[in-house]
Structure formats: C-alpha cells, structure tokens
Design an enzyme around this catalytic site. Structure first.
Site, PDB file in Angstrom:
ATOM      1  N   PHE A   1       0.833  -1.214   0.000  1.00  0.00           N
ATOM      2  CA  PHE A   1       0.000   0.000   0.000  1.00  0.00           C
ATOM      3  C   PHE A   1       0.862   1.257   0.000  1.00  0.00           C
ATOM      4  CE2 PHE A   1      -2.749  -3.231   1.947  1.00  0.00           C
ATOM      5  CZ  PHE A   1      -3.868  -3.126   1.149  1.00  0.00           C
ATOM      6  N   HIS A   2       1.827   1.290  -0.901  1.00  0.00           N
ATOM      7  CA  HIS A   2       2.639   2.501  -1.027  1.00  0.00           C
ATOM      8  C   HIS A   2       3.304   2.530  -2.400  1.00  0.00           C
ATOM      9  CE1 HIS A   2       5.719  -0.390   0.612  1.00  0.00           C
ATOM     10  NE2 HIS A   2       6.403   0.125  -0.387  1.00  0.00           N
TER      11      HIS A   2
END
Ligand code: TYD
Length: 137
Positions: free
Chosen positions: A48-49
C-alpha cells in the site's frame, strides 16, 4: 502497466540449484539493501505505497505471493512463484502484496537504504504525484 520480469539463471546440477544475483548483470541497479518478508499471516495484504525514486527487485525465493502494481493509469497483478524470476519495480508504482503462501519468503533487493521520506503511503497523494510527473514530462 508493464510488468518487468527478470529471468534469473539457475545453475543446476545433480546436487540442486543455485541462483546468483549480481549488480549490473541480472540486477539492473546498485544493490544497497536486501530485506525479506517471512511468516506472512494468511489473508494479509501489505505494501500500500509507492516510492518516489526507489528501484527494487522482488524474488519469491520460497513459496508464492501476488503483487498488484498500479502506475496511476492501469493496474496489473502478477504472481511470483518461481525463485528464478525477479519482478523489477521502478518508477512511480503503487504496490500491494497478497495471497502469500504459508511458506513464502519474499526477498527484495533495493538500490537505497530504508528512507521513509521516499514513501508515498496515501493513494490519492500517489495519483496526484503520478499526474504532476506527467505534466512535467
Ligand atoms: P512496512 O513499510 O510497513 O512494510 P509493507 O510496505 O510491506 O507493509 O514496513 C514494516 C516495518 O519495517 C516498518 O516499521 C518499517 C520497517 N522497515 C525497515 O526498518 N527497513 C526496511 O528496509 C523496510 C522495507 C521496512
């Protein structure tokens, strides 16, 4: 979203297999950090980045897991399940990892030391970043 898989030669004989990772050969960047994800719990989704500058090569040295890669225009999933295959992740790409097998050891080579300021951890911020990068092109 183009998926870049790097074939890693297996030096195999009747004793087993051996794979070498070499900077400037099968690893197309300076190797400054190696980390690995182990014992990932079932149903965990992580990542999630995106990174502003980091280049990475991910190898499932044991077991399997799936990556979702998203460049802000389109996304694609790729399952890593072979230690003789590396997934090159470079440029502004949002990534999520999931479907880790119980035995999965996911090794990642990176071209820089850990630096939280290189992370974009908010998806809307990532999209803004991706769009502003294009305007500058
Ligand atoms: P995190 O960024 O949450 O992992 P993921 O992106 O897979 O969800 O990292 C987990 C923890 O490990 C966090 O406290 C930061 C730390 N970490 C390091 O210290 N060095 C590293 O090289 C990495 C990748 C993470």
């Amino acid at each position: 979203m183009e998926i870049k898989l790097v074939p890693l030669q297996v030096h195999g004989d009747d004793r087993g297999g051996l794979i070498a990772l070499e900077e400037g050969k099968n690893v197309p960047f300076e190797m400054r950090r190696v980390y690995y994800l182990i014992e990932t719990k079932p149903d965990v989704r992580r990542g999630f980045h995106a990174h502003k500058a980091l280049r990475q090569l991910a190898v499932a040295v044991r077991g399997s897991c799936t990556f979702l890669l998203d460049d802000g225009h389109s996304s694609q999933e790729v399952k890593l399940e072979n230690p003789s295959q590396g997934l090159l992740i470079e440029g502004l790409v949002w990534r999520e990892m999931f479907d880790f097998s119980e035995d999965c050891v996911l090794m990642v080579l990176a071209d820089a030391l850990y630096d939280e300021s290189d992370y974009i951890r908010n998806y809307d911020e990532f999209l803004n970043f991706a769009n502003s990068k294009e305007v500058r092109k």
